[in-house]
Design an enzyme around this catalytic site. Structure first.
Site, PDB file in Angstrom:
ATOM      1  N   THR A 146       0.838  -1.213   0.000  1.00 23.98           N
ATOM      2  CA  THR A 146       0.000   0.000   0.000  1.00 23.98           C
ATOM      3  C   THR A 146       0.870   1.259   0.000  1.00 23.98           C
ATOM      4  OG1 THR A 146      -0.151   0.021   2.423  1.00 23.98           O
ATOM      5  CG2 THR A 146      -1.911  -1.119   1.208  1.00 23.98           C
ATOM      6  N   GLY A 147       0.300   2.353  -0.518  1.00 20.36           N
ATOM      7  CA  GLY A 147       1.015   3.638  -0.535  1.00 20.36           C
ATOM      8  C   GLY A 147       2.349   3.520  -1.233  1.00 20.36           C
ATOM      9  N   SER A 148       2.330   2.924  -2.432  1.00 21.35           N
ATOM     10  CA  SER A 148       3.598   2.499  -3.032  1.00 21.35           C
ATOM     11  C   SER A 148       3.955   3.238  -4.317  1.00 21.35           C
ATOM     12  CB  SER A 148       3.561   0.986  -3.260  1.00 21.35           C
ATOM     13  OG  SER A 148       2.281   0.573  -3.693  1.00 21.35           O
ATOM     14  N   THR A 149       3.417   4.453  -4.504  1.00 22.29           N
ATOM     15  CA  THR A 149       3.836   5.215  -5.686  1.00 22.29           C
ATOM     16  C   THR A 149       5.087   6.032  -5.407  1.00 22.29           C
ATOM     17  OG1 THR A 149       2.403   7.072  -5.096  1.00 22.29           O
ATOM     18  CG2 THR A 149       1.465   5.392  -6.561  1.00 22.29           C
ATOM     19  N   GLY A 162       8.519   6.813  -2.198  1.00 26.18           N
ATOM     20  CA  GLY A 162       9.146   6.550  -0.900  1.00 26.18           C
ATOM     21  C   GLY A 162       9.450   5.084  -0.635  1.00 26.18           C
ATOM     22  N   ILE A 163       9.272   4.706   0.631  1.00 28.65           N
ATOM     23  CA  ILE A 163       9.623   3.353   1.070  1.00 28.65           C
ATOM     24  C   ILE A 163       8.768   2.310   0.342  1.00 28.65           C
ATOM     25  CG2 ILE A 163       9.575   1.809   3.074  1.00 28.65           C
ATOM     26  CD1 ILE A 163      10.211   4.327   4.821  1.00 28.65           C
ATOM     27  N   GLY A 164       7.480   2.594   0.173  1.00 31.26           N
ATOM     28  CA  GLY A 164       6.568   1.646  -0.475  1.00 31.26           C
ATOM     29  C   GLY A 164       6.989   1.331  -1.899  1.00 31.26           C
ATOM     30  N   SER A 174       7.435   2.192  12.768  1.00 32.44           N
ATOM     31  CA  SER A 174       8.488   3.222  12.840  1.00 32.44           C
ATOM     32  C   SER A 174       9.171   3.112  14.188  1.00 32.44           C
ATOM     33  CB  SER A 174       7.857   4.611  12.711  1.00 32.44           C
ATOM     34  OG  SER A 174       8.792   5.617  13.063  1.00 32.44           O
ATOM     35  N   TYR A 201       1.157  10.518  15.897  1.00 39.04           N
ATOM     36  CA  TYR A 201       1.845   9.627  14.948  1.00 39.04           C
ATOM     37  C   TYR A 201       2.453   8.436  15.712  1.00 39.04           C
ATOM     38  CZ  TYR A 201       5.366   7.979  11.589  1.00 39.04           C
ATOM     39  OH  TYR A 201       6.157   7.205  10.761  1.00 39.04           O
TER      40      TYR A 201
HETATM   41  N1  LIG Z   1      10.126   8.366   5.739  1.00 37.94           N
HETATM   42  C1  LIG Z   1      10.470   8.179   6.998  1.00 37.94           C
HETATM   43  O1  LIG Z   1      11.357   8.836   7.557  1.00 37.94           O
HETATM   44  C2  LIG Z   1       9.781   7.095   7.800  1.00 37.94           C
HETATM   45  C3  LIG Z   1      10.329   6.724   9.027  1.00 37.94           C
HETATM   46  C4  LIG Z   1       9.717   5.718   9.771  1.00 37.94           C
HETATM   47  C5  LIG Z   1       8.584   5.107   9.296  1.00 37.94           C
HETATM   48  N2  LIG Z   1       8.063   5.487   8.102  1.00 37.94           N
HETATM   49  C6  LIG Z   1       6.844   4.829   7.647  1.00 37.94           C
HETATM   50  O2  LIG Z   1       7.053   4.288   6.351  1.00 37.94           O
HETATM   51  C7  LIG Z   1       5.840   4.326   5.607  1.00 37.94           C
HETATM   52  C8  LIG Z   1       6.083   5.023   4.266  1.00 37.94           C
HETATM   53  O3  LIG Z   1       6.557   6.318   4.508  1.00 37.94           O
HETATM   54  P1  LIG Z   1       7.174   7.250   3.351  1.00 37.94           P
HETATM   55  O4  LIG Z   1       7.848   8.384   4.023  1.00 37.94           O
HETATM   56  O5  LIG Z   1       7.935   6.399   2.406  1.00 37.94           O
HETATM   57  O6  LIG Z   1       5.835   7.740   2.623  1.00 37.94           O
HETATM   58  P2  LIG Z   1       5.610   8.947   1.574  1.00 37.94           P
HETATM   59  O7  LIG Z   1       6.735   8.943   0.596  1.00 37.94           O
HETATM   60  O8  LIG Z   1       5.346  10.211   2.332  1.00 37.94           O
HETATM   61  O9  LIG Z   1       4.249   8.521   0.899  1.00 37.94           O
HETATM   62  C9  LIG Z   1       4.173   7.368   0.129  1.00 37.94           C
HETATM   63  C10 LIG Z   1       2.797   7.167  -0.462  1.00 37.94           C
HETATM   64  O10 LIG Z   1       1.733   7.450   0.399  1.00 37.94           O
HETATM   65  C11 LIG Z   1       0.586   7.875  -0.352  1.00 37.94           C
HETATM   66  N3  LIG Z   1      -0.141   8.848   0.490  1.00 37.94           N
HETATM   67  C12 LIG Z   1       0.354   9.981   1.028  1.00 37.94           C
HETATM   68  N4  LIG Z   1      -0.597  10.598   1.790  1.00 37.94           N
HETATM   69  C13 LIG Z   1      -1.703   9.824   1.724  1.00 37.94           C
HETATM   70  C14 LIG Z   1      -3.009   9.905   2.300  1.00 37.94           C
HETATM   71  N5  LIG Z   1      -3.363  10.926   3.096  1.00 37.94           N
HETATM   72  N6  LIG Z   1      -3.897   8.931   2.016  1.00 37.94           N
HETATM   73  C15 LIG Z   1      -3.566   7.907   1.213  1.00 37.94           C
HETATM   74  N7  LIG Z   1      -2.346   7.777   0.642  1.00 37.94           N
HETATM   75  C16 LIG Z   1      -1.426   8.718   0.900  1.00 37.94           C
HETATM   76  C17 LIG Z   1       1.143   8.462  -1.638  1.00 37.94           C
HETATM   77  O11 LIG Z   1       0.501   7.852  -2.736  1.00 37.94           O
HETATM   78  P3  LIG Z   1      -0.513   8.604  -3.751  1.00 37.94           P
HETATM   79  O12 LIG Z   1      -0.499  10.078  -3.467  1.00 37.94           O
HETATM   80  O13 LIG Z   1       0.050   8.274  -5.092  1.00 37.94           O
HETATM   81  O14 LIG Z   1      -1.799   7.928  -3.448  1.00 37.94           O
HETATM   82  C18 LIG Z   1       2.604   7.982  -1.661  1.00 37.94           C
HETATM   83  O15 LIG Z   1       2.866   7.032  -2.667  1.00 37.94           O
HETATM   84  C19 LIG Z   1       4.816   5.027   6.507  1.00 37.94           C
HETATM   85  O16 LIG Z   1       4.023   4.081   7.169  1.00 37.94           O
HETATM   86  C20 LIG Z   1       5.678   5.778   7.510  1.00 37.94           C
HETATM   87  O17 LIG Z   1       5.020   5.982   8.749  1.00 37.94           O
HETATM   88  C21 LIG Z   1       8.618   6.462   7.346  1.00 37.94           C
END
Ligand SMILES: NC(=O)c1ccc[n+]([C@@H]2O[C@H](COP(=O)([O-])OP(=O)(O)OC[C@H]3O[C@@H](n4cnc5c(N)ncnc54)[C@H](OP(=O)(O)O)[C@@H]3O)[C@@H](O)[C@H]2O)c1
Length: 263
Positions: free
Chosen positions: A13-16, A18-20, A140, A153
């Site tokens: 999920t959420g895989s367009t 970042g980490i996804g 996280s 969060y």
């Molecule tokens: N980055 C970090 O530092 C970090 C650290 C610890 C844990 N994490 C965890 O890792 C996971 C991924 O984090 P990330 O930073 O890689 O994510 P991200 O790049 O901010 O978002 C990735 C995806 O989330 C979707 N998205 C964003 N807001 C949304 C919303 N309100 N509703 C539905 N979809 C939404 C977007 O897809 P579309 O807009 O294309 O739908 C995008 O592809 C999360 O669970 C986060 O808590 C991240």
């Protein structure tokens, strides 16, 4: 190492971005059939094309908002069964505790926790029936070390650990595992703005913002730099693999050594 994912189907999920995106890429390049989810067709198409260009041939997009009940239902209708579910979708925002409204609490819970709960409810019974499956929650380090500047969060990230462990209790004697992976600060699109927002000098370079962040705000990090999303994806790909059969109900840290406790 062959992760033996050739005959597996995965949904992230959420895989367009970042980490996804990197998890989906790692699984697809290892030979799994992978579904990415996203809310906009153009971003979804771009992610699919990007992963295909890296050699992930069996990749498809599902247009749906995994954060909503309707979106989860649409995903389950489009893809009725998977071997590997990665509940990656999650959002964060910095807010003083007294400013976090009821709506903010519920919104973060809905997006970060219920997205994973709803899809797990849909896919987990089939995994148990087929005697093989992997459910992986991307939590996280904030689920262990709750950040004072985003308590809501941290609450959602702890809740994911509880859900994952409770689900794992139901897998005894089966080939299904449920685990959590706990990234630390990881390079993603929104992170540059976040680092700038907490910097003492917004006009400094992105590299200086990052260095100051680790000195001032994450001094216990042993890595002392942002984690690359691929460095999270490689752990997730292993946990998704049949090779990880002995790892179940675990909270696996990939936070650059930031959490100082040994458990
Ligand atoms: N980055 C970090 O530092 C970090 C650290 C610890 C844990 N994490 C965890 O890792 C996971 C991924 O984090 P990330 O930073 O890689 O994510 P991200 O790049 O901010 O978002 C990735 C995806 O989330 C979707 N998205 C964003 N807001 C949304 C919303 N309100 N509703 C539905 N979809 C939404 C977007 O897809 P579309 O807009 O294309 O739908 C995008 O592809 C999360 O669970 C986060 O808590 C991240």
């Amino acid at each position: 190492m062959d992760l033996k994912l050739n005959d597996k189907t995965a949904l992230v999920t959420g895989s367009t971005a970042g980490i996804g995106l990197e998890i989906a890429r790692a699984l697809a390049v290892e030979g799994a059939k992978v579904f990415v989810t996203g809310r906009a067709q153009d971003r979804l198409d771009a992610a699919v094309a990007d992963i295909r260009a890296s050699g992930g041939e069996k990749i498809e997009g599902v247009l749906a908002d995994a954060a909503t009940a309707d979106g989860a239902a649409a995903i389950l209708e489009a893809v009725p069964a998977v071997d590997i579910l990665v509940n990656n979708l999650g959002i964060y925002e910095m807010k003083a505790f007294v400013d976090i409204s009821d709506e903010d609490w519920l919104h973060l819970f809905e997006v970060n926790v219920m997205s994973g709960v709803r899809l797990s409810r849909g896919y987990f019974p089939g995994m148990l029936e087929r005697d093989w499956g992997r459910v992986i929650f991307i939590s996280s380090e904030s689920g262990l070390a709750i950040p004072g500047e985003m308590v809501h969060y941290g609450m959602t990230k702890s809740a994911q650990l509880a859900v994952a462990r409770g689900m794992a209790q139901q897998t005894k004697g089966t080939g299904v595992t449920v685990n959590s992976v706990l990234p630390g600060p990881t390079r993603a699109a929104a992170i540059a703005d976040f680092l700038k927002s907490v910097s003492s000098n917004p006009d400094a370079s992105p590299e200086e913002h990052e260095a100051e962040f680790f000195t001032k705000h994450r001094s216990s990090s042993l890595l002392q730099r942002m984690i690359e999303p691929q460095e999270i994806a490689s752990l997730v790909a292993y946990v998704a693999s049949p090779l990880s059969a002995a790892t179940n109900g675990a909270s696996l840290k990939a936070e650059g050594g930031l959490v100082t406790t040994i458990a």
